[in-house]
Design an enzyme around this catalytic site. Structure first.
Site, PDB file in Angstrom:
ATOM      1  N   THR A  12      41.518   3.347 -26.027  1.00 22.48           N
ATOM      2  CA  THR A  12      40.786   3.567 -26.917  1.00 22.48           C
ATOM      3  C   THR A  12      41.867   2.515 -27.914  1.00 22.48           C
ATOM      4  O   THR A  12      40.544   1.192 -28.397  1.00 22.48           O
ATOM      5  CB  THR A  12      40.614   4.510 -27.774  1.00 22.48           C
ATOM      6  OG1 THR A  12      39.508   5.396 -26.867  1.00 22.48           O
ATOM      7  CG2 THR A  12      40.285   4.937 -28.790  1.00 22.48           C
ATOM      8  N   TYR A  57      50.993   5.612 -31.851  1.00 23.18           N
ATOM      9  CA  TYR A  57      49.573   5.404 -32.444  1.00 23.18           C
ATOM     10  C   TYR A  57      49.766   3.878 -33.372  1.00 23.18           C
ATOM     11  O   TYR A  57      49.049   3.015 -33.554  1.00 23.18           O
ATOM     12  CB  TYR A  57      49.500   6.826 -33.256  1.00 23.18           C
ATOM     13  CG  TYR A  57      48.389   5.548 -34.395  1.00 23.18           C
ATOM     14  CD1 TYR A  57      47.073   5.715 -34.749  1.00 23.18           C
ATOM     15  CD2 TYR A  57      48.808   6.005 -35.527  1.00 23.18           C
ATOM     16  CE1 TYR A  57      45.885   5.436 -35.903  1.00 23.18           C
ATOM     17  CE2 TYR A  57      47.745   5.582 -37.184  1.00 23.18           C
ATOM     18  CZ  TYR A  57      46.419   5.051 -36.817  1.00 23.18           C
ATOM     19  OH  TYR A  57      45.731   4.925 -37.533  1.00 23.18           O
ATOM     20  N   SER A  58      50.501   4.052 -33.999  1.00 19.99           N
ATOM     21  CA  SER A  58      50.873   2.347 -35.254  1.00 19.99           C
ATOM     22  C   SER A  58      51.251   1.265 -34.401  1.00 19.99           C
ATOM     23  O   SER A  58      50.504  -0.290 -34.225  1.00 19.99           O
ATOM     24  CB  SER A  58      51.857   2.687 -35.914  1.00 19.99           C
ATOM     25  OG  SER A  58      52.821   3.255 -35.926  1.00 19.99           O
ATOM     26  N   PHE A  76      35.840  10.759 -39.668  1.00 16.15           N
ATOM     27  CA  PHE A  76      35.627  10.855 -40.769  1.00 16.15           C
ATOM     28  C   PHE A  76      35.421   9.772 -41.643  1.00 16.15           C
ATOM     29  O   PHE A  76      34.911   9.631 -42.480  1.00 16.15           O
ATOM     30  CB  PHE A  76      37.484  11.383 -41.125  1.00 16.15           C
ATOM     31  CG  PHE A  76      37.625  11.199 -42.316  1.00 16.15           C
ATOM     32  CD1 PHE A  76      36.954  12.045 -43.251  1.00 16.15           C
ATOM     33  CD2 PHE A  76      39.117  10.639 -42.812  1.00 16.15           C
ATOM     34  CE1 PHE A  76      37.986  12.173 -44.561  1.00 16.15           C
ATOM     35  CE2 PHE A  76      39.893  10.458 -44.103  1.00 16.15           C
ATOM     36  CZ  PHE A  76      39.477  11.448 -45.215  1.00 16.15           C
ATOM     37  N   ILE A  96      33.902   2.772 -25.917  1.00 17.80           N
ATOM     38  CA  ILE A  96      34.412   1.464 -25.804  1.00 17.80           C
ATOM     39  C   ILE A  96      35.075   0.965 -25.233  1.00 17.80           C
ATOM     40  O   ILE A  96      35.045  -0.372 -25.313  1.00 17.80           O
ATOM     41  CB  ILE A  96      35.002   1.264 -27.738  1.00 17.80           C
ATOM     42  CG1 ILE A  96      35.985   1.997 -27.579  1.00 17.80           C
ATOM     43  CG2 ILE A  96      34.272   1.354 -29.196  1.00 17.80           C
ATOM     44  CD1 ILE A  96      36.908   1.377 -28.220  1.00 17.80           C
ATOM     45  N   THR A 122      45.028   0.112 -40.315  1.00 17.85           N
ATOM     46  CA  THR A 122      46.265   0.790 -41.215  1.00 17.85           C
ATOM     47  C   THR A 122      47.567   1.147 -41.774  1.00 17.85           C
ATOM     48  O   THR A 122      47.693  -0.585 -40.840  1.00 17.85           O
ATOM     49  CB  THR A 122      46.901   2.176 -40.172  1.00 17.85           C
ATOM     50  OG1 THR A 122      47.183   3.831 -40.670  1.00 17.85           O
ATOM     51  CG2 THR A 122      47.495   1.711 -38.674  1.00 17.85           C
ATOM     52  N   ASP A 123      48.055   1.257 -43.031  1.00 21.24           N
ATOM     53  CA  ASP A 123      49.088   0.825 -43.264  1.00 21.24           C
ATOM     54  C   ASP A 123      50.519   0.710 -42.486  1.00 21.24           C
ATOM     55  O   ASP A 123      51.757   0.538 -42.756  1.00 21.24           O
ATOM     56  CB  ASP A 123      49.497   1.122 -44.611  1.00 21.24           C
ATOM     57  CG  ASP A 123      49.486   2.383 -45.044  1.00 21.24           C
ATOM     58  OD1 ASP A 123      49.281   3.137 -43.918  1.00 21.24           O
ATOM     59  OD2 ASP A 123      49.583   3.394 -45.928  1.00 21.24           O
ATOM     60  N   GLU A 124      49.785   1.830 -41.253  1.00 20.48           N
ATOM     61  CA  GLU A 124      51.257   2.178 -40.579  1.00 20.48           C
ATOM     62  C   GLU A 124      51.831   1.279 -39.877  1.00 20.48           C
ATOM     63  O   GLU A 124      53.174   1.241 -38.742  1.00 20.48           O
ATOM     64  CB  GLU A 124      50.643   3.067 -39.656  1.00 20.48           C
ATOM     65  CG  GLU A 124      50.405   5.057 -40.572  1.00 20.48           C
ATOM     66  CD  GLU A 124      50.597   5.746 -39.351  1.00 20.48           C
ATOM     67  OE1 GLU A 124      51.027   6.012 -38.769  1.00 20.48           O
ATOM     68  OE2 GLU A 124      50.302   6.696 -40.467  1.00 20.48           O
ATOM     69  N   LYS A 147      47.595   0.848 -33.009  1.00 22.77           N
ATOM     70  CA  LYS A 147      47.064   0.142 -34.275  1.00 22.77           C
ATOM     71  C   LYS A 147      47.746  -1.604 -33.980  1.00 22.77           C
ATOM     72  O   LYS A 147      46.528  -2.936 -34.179  1.00 22.77           O
ATOM     73  CB  LYS A 147      47.050   0.426 -35.271  1.00 22.77           C
ATOM     74  CG  LYS A 147      45.730   1.726 -34.974  1.00 22.77           C
ATOM     75  CD  LYS A 147      44.532   1.924 -34.584  1.00 22.77           C
ATOM     76  CE  LYS A 147      43.955   1.805 -36.438  1.00 22.77           C
ATOM     77  NZ  LYS A 147      42.417   1.197 -35.811  1.00 22.77           N
TER      78      LYS A 147
END
Ligand code: NAD
Ligand code: DAU
Length: 350
Positions: free
Chosen positions: A102, A157-158, A13, A62, A132-134, A161
């Protein structure tokens, strides 16, 4: 020296908007889009640039160090803008390991390959990590995330990251790599995969299907038009100071339920439906596990130090977004049927 920029996740995206911006704005740069083409990667997003002389695509994961090394050598990569990631919070709840593989392992792999390839002149190359802001966790009613806010990730997820951000900074500190990190709020706009709230609702409103709102819809997100994020990435890449972090956001907080209602109202107008028709589709469903209540970014630093600010008001961006989905039915059909995944074969295997 002309730049040879490796953009990872360029078929996704945000990545596709960054790739298009760079290919068109910098004809002297070579832009290499490296993407594994997971379910989220769609080469149809890049039709506009696929034949440009300064654009190349490499289908690579990756996690594959050898393949990455080959890409660095073949294209003499000078800089990296790293966007490739597993990006959907709900998927991270059902399959956290995919996110570790990943987002954490893949990022460290990429850092290693870049460090080795640039080893004699690390000062001349930039590794830009898009985050991300998360990573900052969840806010209640007041306050904003600053670049100095302590990390407090709450979802798989956060957490993945946050780990990748820490590795990027550790490589800068330990090996003296030139790195920069940006942490952005929720993006919306064309090419957004319809598992995410806004495109999911646009698609479901169009098809008269239920609009699943988690919990009471009281959670707050700060929304930014994707092309403004791509402009911010361009700004940070060219003007950002190595070793720094920049928060990127829209100064645009909305409760989920209010966004869903706004989409219903605008879609009723555009589709010529009676006012109130689409709101009947709103369905409150079980809340997301560990659902973060509120994200809000303070983007003063990038505004004041680098001169970036959002160019679009939210309602304007939402109109553009709805219009894009309504006039790109093929894109949506291919994504919902899975046909978009054959486009790589059509382009590169025939
Ligand atoms: P996306 O899911 O739409 O795209 C991710 C892309 O990465 C896809 O093209 C996918 O094929 C590719 N990819 C996934 N795993 C890969 C792997 N192992 N090797 C190579 N390529 C792989 O994501 P997005 O929404 O465009 O987000 C891009 C980046 O921006 C992510 O790092 C995300 O954390 C970050 N971000 C997203 C938002 C947002 O609102 N979407 C906000 C802030 C930051
Ligand atoms: O804040 C930046 C993050 O924004 C990015 O790092 C992520 O990659 C991106 O996916 C996005 O995460 P969110 O979880 O905020 O986005 P999502 O569109 O999944 O959800 C937005 C809000 O809407 C969230 O509070 C959950 C809610 N929601 C979502 C879906 C898919 C619903 O109420 N119903 C839904 O069906």
């Amino acid at each position: 020296m002309s730049k040879h920029v490796l953009i990872t996740g360029g078929a996704g995206f945000i990545g596709c908007h960054v790739v298009r911006l760079f290919v068109n704005k910098y004809p002297d740069y070579q832009i290499v889009n490296l993407d594994a083409l997971t379910y989220a990667g769609n080469l149809e997003n890049l039709k506009e640039v696929e034949n440009s002389p300064n654009y190349t695509f490499e289908k690579v994961d990756i996690q594959d160090a050898e393949a990455l090394e080959e890409v660095f050598k073949k294209h003499q990569i000078t800089d990296v803008i790293h966007l490739a990631a597993e990006s959907h919070v709900d998927r991270s709840i059902s399959d956290p390991l995919a996110f570790v593989k990943t987002n954490v392992f893949g990022t460290v792999n990429l850092l290693n390959v870049a460090k080795e390839y640039w080893k004699d002149e690390l000062n001349n190359h930039l590794f830009y990590h898009v985050s991300t802001d998360e990573v900052y966790g969840s806010l209640h009613d007041g306050g904003f995330f600053l670049e100095t806010t302590a990390y407090d990730p709450q979802s798989p997820y956060s957490a993945s990251k946050a780990a990748s951000d820490h590795f990027v900074r550790a490589y800068a500190n330990t090996y003296r790599m030139q790195t920069v990190v940006s942490n952005c709020s929720n993006n919306y706009g064309p090419n957004h995969f319809p598992e995410k709230l806004i495109p999911l609702c646009i698609n479901n409103i169009k098809n008269g299907k239920p609009l699943p709102v988690y919990g009471k819809g009281e959670n707050v997100r700060d929304w930014l038009f994707v092309k403004d994020h791509a402009r911010a990435i361009d700004t940070v890449f060219h003007k950002g100071k190595a070793g720094e972090t920049y928060n990127i956001g829209g100064f645009n907080e909305w409760k989920n339920i209010d966004i869903v209602r706004l989409l219903c109202k605008k879609m009723d107008e555009k589709l010529g439906r009676e006012p109130g028709t689409s709101e009947k589709l709103i369905t409150f469903v079980k809340d997301r596990a560990g659902h973060d209540l509120r994200y809000a970014i303070d983007a003063t630093k990038i505004q004041q130090e680098l001169g970036w600010e959002p160019s679009l008001q939210f309602e304007e961006g939402i109109e553009l977004t709805i219009d894009w989905y309504l006039s790109n039915q093929d894109w949506l059909d291919h994504v919902t049927s899975g046909a978009y995944q054959d486009y790589y074969k059509e382009l590169y295997e025939n």
